[in-house]
Scaffold this motif. Structure first.
Motif, PDB file in Angstrom:
ATOM      1  N   ALA A 182      99.282 -24.676  14.516  1.00 25.55           N
ATOM      2  CA  ALA A 182      99.424 -25.200  15.973  1.00 25.55           C
ATOM      3  C   ALA A 182      98.301 -24.935  17.117  1.00 25.55           C
ATOM      4  O   ALA A 182      96.749 -25.330  17.688  1.00 25.55           O
ATOM      5  N   ALA A 183      98.827 -23.078  17.238  1.00 25.22           N
ATOM      6  CA  ALA A 183      97.583 -22.287  18.157  1.00 25.22           C
ATOM      7  C   ALA A 183      96.643 -22.261  17.445  1.00 25.22           C
ATOM      8  O   ALA A 183      95.739 -22.177  18.984  1.00 25.22           O
ATOM      9  N   LEU A 184      96.139 -22.557  16.226  1.00 25.78           N
ATOM     10  CA  LEU A 184      94.319 -22.290  16.174  1.00 25.78           C
ATOM     11  C   LEU A 184      93.641 -23.604  16.417  1.00 25.78           C
ATOM     12  O   LEU A 184      92.852 -24.273  17.796  1.00 25.78           O
ATOM     13  N   ALA A 185      94.660 -25.132  16.547  1.00 26.57           N
ATOM     14  CA  ALA A 185      94.548 -25.769  17.051  1.00 26.57           C
ATOM     15  C   ALA A 185      94.713 -26.546  18.174  1.00 26.57           C
ATOM     16  O   ALA A 185      93.438 -26.829  19.181  1.00 26.57           O
ATOM     17  N   ALA A 186      95.141 -25.579  19.071  1.00 30.97           N
ATOM     18  CA  ALA A 186      94.605 -25.937  21.362  1.00 30.97           C
ATOM     19  C   ALA A 186      93.874 -24.816  21.270  1.00 30.97           C
ATOM     20  O   ALA A 186      93.284 -24.900  22.113  1.00 30.97           O
ATOM     21  N   ALA A 187      93.202 -24.096  20.530  1.00 34.85           N
ATOM     22  CA  ALA A 187      92.540 -22.795  21.186  1.00 34.85           C
ATOM     23  C   ALA A 187      91.026 -23.531  20.382  1.00 34.85           C
ATOM     24  O   ALA A 187      90.415 -23.071  21.262  1.00 34.85           O
ATOM     25  N   ILE A 188      90.482 -24.500  19.391  1.00 41.66           N
ATOM     26  CA  ILE A 188      89.497 -24.716  19.254  1.00 41.66           C
ATOM     27  C   ILE A 188      88.726 -25.425  21.002  1.00 41.66           C
ATOM     28  O   ILE A 188      89.633 -26.510  21.639  1.00 41.66           O
ATOM     29  N   ASP A 189      87.629 -25.735  20.894  1.00 46.16           N
ATOM     30  CA  ASP A 189      87.639 -26.613  22.038  1.00 46.16           C
ATOM     31  C   ASP A 189      85.627 -26.688  21.854  1.00 46.16           C
ATOM     32  O   ASP A 189      85.110 -26.365  20.909  1.00 46.16           O
ATOM     33  N   ASP A 223      87.751 -31.369  11.053  1.00 43.49           N
ATOM     34  CA  ASP A 223      87.732 -31.923  12.168  1.00 43.49           C
ATOM     35  C   ASP A 223      87.114 -31.496  13.247  1.00 43.49           C
ATOM     36  O   ASP A 223      86.561 -32.645  13.495  1.00 43.49           O
ATOM     37  N   ALA A 224      86.839 -30.739  13.174  1.00 41.73           N
ATOM     38  CA  ALA A 224      86.480 -30.389  15.002  1.00 41.73           C
ATOM     39  C   ALA A 224      85.031 -29.651  15.037  1.00 41.73           C
ATOM     40  O   ALA A 224      84.197 -29.582  15.677  1.00 41.73           O
ATOM     41  N   GLY A 225      84.246 -30.244  13.372  1.00 42.99           N
ATOM     42  CA  GLY A 225      83.367 -29.899  13.170  1.00 42.99           C
ATOM     43  C   GLY A 225      82.422 -28.626  13.513  1.00 42.99           C
ATOM     44  O   GLY A 225      81.513 -27.786  14.221  1.00 42.99           O
ATOM     45  N   VAL A 226      83.349 -27.361  13.245  1.00 44.06           N
ATOM     46  CA  VAL A 226      83.462 -25.827  13.380  1.00 44.06           C
ATOM     47  C   VAL A 226      83.030 -25.379  11.969  1.00 44.06           C
ATOM     48  O   VAL A 226      84.170 -25.556  11.106  1.00 44.06           O
ATOM     49  N   LEU A 227      82.866 -24.360  11.947  1.00 44.47           N
ATOM     50  CA  LEU A 227      82.548 -23.124  10.262  1.00 44.47           C
ATOM     51  C   LEU A 227      83.815 -22.876  10.295  1.00 44.47           C
ATOM     52  O   LEU A 227      84.793 -22.307  11.356  1.00 44.47           O
ATOM     53  N   PHE A 228      84.582 -22.928   8.833  1.00 48.06           N
ATOM     54  CA  PHE A 228      85.325 -22.071   8.656  1.00 48.06           C
ATOM     55  C   PHE A 228      84.746 -20.895   7.815  1.00 48.06           C
ATOM     56  O   PHE A 228      84.260 -20.651   6.130  1.00 48.06           O
ATOM     57  N   ILE A 229      85.007 -19.388   7.818  1.00 45.34           N
ATOM     58  CA  ILE A 229      84.829 -17.486   7.492  1.00 45.34           C
ATOM     59  C   ILE A 229      85.415 -16.850   6.938  1.00 45.34           C
ATOM     60  O   ILE A 229      86.953 -16.835   8.095  1.00 45.34           O
TER      61      ILE A 229
END
Length: 408
Positions: A182-189, A223-229
């Motif tokens: 949840a904290a991760l989701a809130a930090a994505i912009d 979903d956010a179009g962000v890379l997962f490393i």
């Protein structure tokens, strides 16, 4: 003879103290030779290696296949730089890409170089593919992380030993609690280009996130179009009972960061492994390394890939790890307050007030077991994957005896 060797040990320790920078505080043991899971010091005393150079020695000391490959390559070609091709690099790149189920490999040397490379790739991808405004890219990391000790990497560390007095720090990173989706989701912009995580936090004490966390990270990033490393430098290449810890969670990141065991304990080899849609953003001249992908490293790395392709080491880590965990769990309440483990990788929290992790490691060494402490009261165990079940039992016997002595 023993007195002479002991004097040699003291002479070495004095040399290291006088002429070496004091960036490490090793146990006072001088290793002179090793094979498999065992090392021998200059006094002739043997120790069971339960650290394996922080997983760099997953396949044990002096693995005959790896040593033979390295010796043969030393007689042929060791370095060309990347100004030219060499006949070992191509096969290594193909073998590692196929092992990971990815398209491309960026070869480097150390784990920190792999992390730094991934940061550059993620930022370039953010600007060139995602369309983030220049110099606004953000990478989300986790509290308690350990990805290396370069100035950029320590900029997003919360370990004061690694960070304090080394600023000014590199901007562009946002840290959230580890294991908290949840904290991760809130930090994505809109400026977020990547999430960089260890699937298991090693230096923090073998911290295993809740089951399903990595899958949720993957869902959120897609979903956010962000890379997962995924930084699998310690957790990867068989240590946790799978080729990658991400495999255990059914997750495929955009980029794997690999190192340590990739060099077989012989040479430093690291790599960023990923899809062409991500690694393909790099252009000639934008990133490189004189030694990255050198023929010796590539030859050893390819041999490591060959060992992993059999699945034998992954299976050993699973099976032996289950037995190790059962033995360690029996120590809870008897000097141990908690055990965390996956495969042949365990973090053991010593009871508060009983002894520091450093003291327990010293007492284990006196009994012939090499282990390492972290964060004050935690002991890490990560023996080579070639260790035998009876050797692991003996190591736990020594830990049990140390704890009993400390409890009085």
């Amino acid at each position: 003879m023993t007195a002479h060797l002991a004097s040699e040990t003291q002479r070495y320790l004095a040399q290291a103290e006088e002429f070496g920078a004091h960036n490490y505080h090793p146990l006072p043991i001088v290793v002179s030779e090793a094979f498999g899971a065992w090392v021998t010091d200059v006094d002739g005393k043997r120790y069971l290696d339960c650290l394996a150079a922080y997983s760099a020695l997953n396949f044990g000391h002096a693995h005959p296949v790896l040593v033979d490959v390295a010796k043969a390559q030393l007689d042929r070609l060791t370095l060309t730089s990347r100004a030219f091709h060499n006949d070992r690099l191509g096969p290594f790149l193909e073998g590692l890409a196929k092992l990971a189920g990815k398209d491309m490999v960026l070869p480097m040397n150390t784990g920190a170089e792999a992390v730094e490379s991934a940061i550059k790739v993620a930022r370039a991808w953010g600007y060139r593919v995602k369309g983030v405004e220049h110099d606004r890219a953000k990478i989300i990391v986790a509290n308690g992380n350990f990805h290396g000790r370069t100035t950029t990497i320590i900029s997003f560390s919360d370990d004061p030993d690694a960070r304090d007095d080394f600023g000014p720090y590199t901007p562009g990173f946002v840290s959230v609690p580890y294991g908290d989706a949840a904290a991760l989701a809130a930090a994505i912009d809109d400026d977020t280009v990547a999430v960089l995580l260890e699937p298991i936090q090693g230096e923090a004490g073998i911290v295993v996130p809740p089951h399903g966390y990595l899958a949720e990270v993957r869902r959120l990033t897609l979903d956010a179009g962000v890379l997962f490393i995924a930084d699998e430098i310690q957790s990867g290449l068989g240590r946790t009972g799978a080729t990658f810890q991400c495999d255990n969670e059914g997750v495929i990141p955009d980029l794997y960061l690999l190192g340590k065991a990739l060099g077989g304990g012989i040479v430093p080899v690291s790599a960023v492994v990923g899809d062409a849609s991500v690694l393909g953003v790099l252009r000639p001249g934008e990133h490189g390394s004189t030694f990255g992908g050198n023929p010796l490293a590539a030859a050893v790395g390819l041999a490591v890939v060959g060992l992993l392709e059999t699945g034998d080491y992954q299976r050993r880590a699973r099976e032996l790890g289950a037995g190790l965990r059962a033995r360690l769990d029996a120590l809870v309440g008897r000097g141990v307050v908690e055990v965390r483990s996956v495969g042949l990788w365990a973090g053991i929290d010593i009871a508060p007030g009983l002894a520091s992790g450093r003291r327990v490691a010293e007492l284990l060494a006196e009994r012939g077991v090499l282990a390492k402490d972290t964060h004050g009261s935690t002991i890490r165990l990560a023996p080579p994957l070639v260790v035998e079940a009876d050797e692991l039992d003996w190591a736990v016997d020594q830990l049990e005896a140390v704890l009993a002595d400390l409890r009085g």
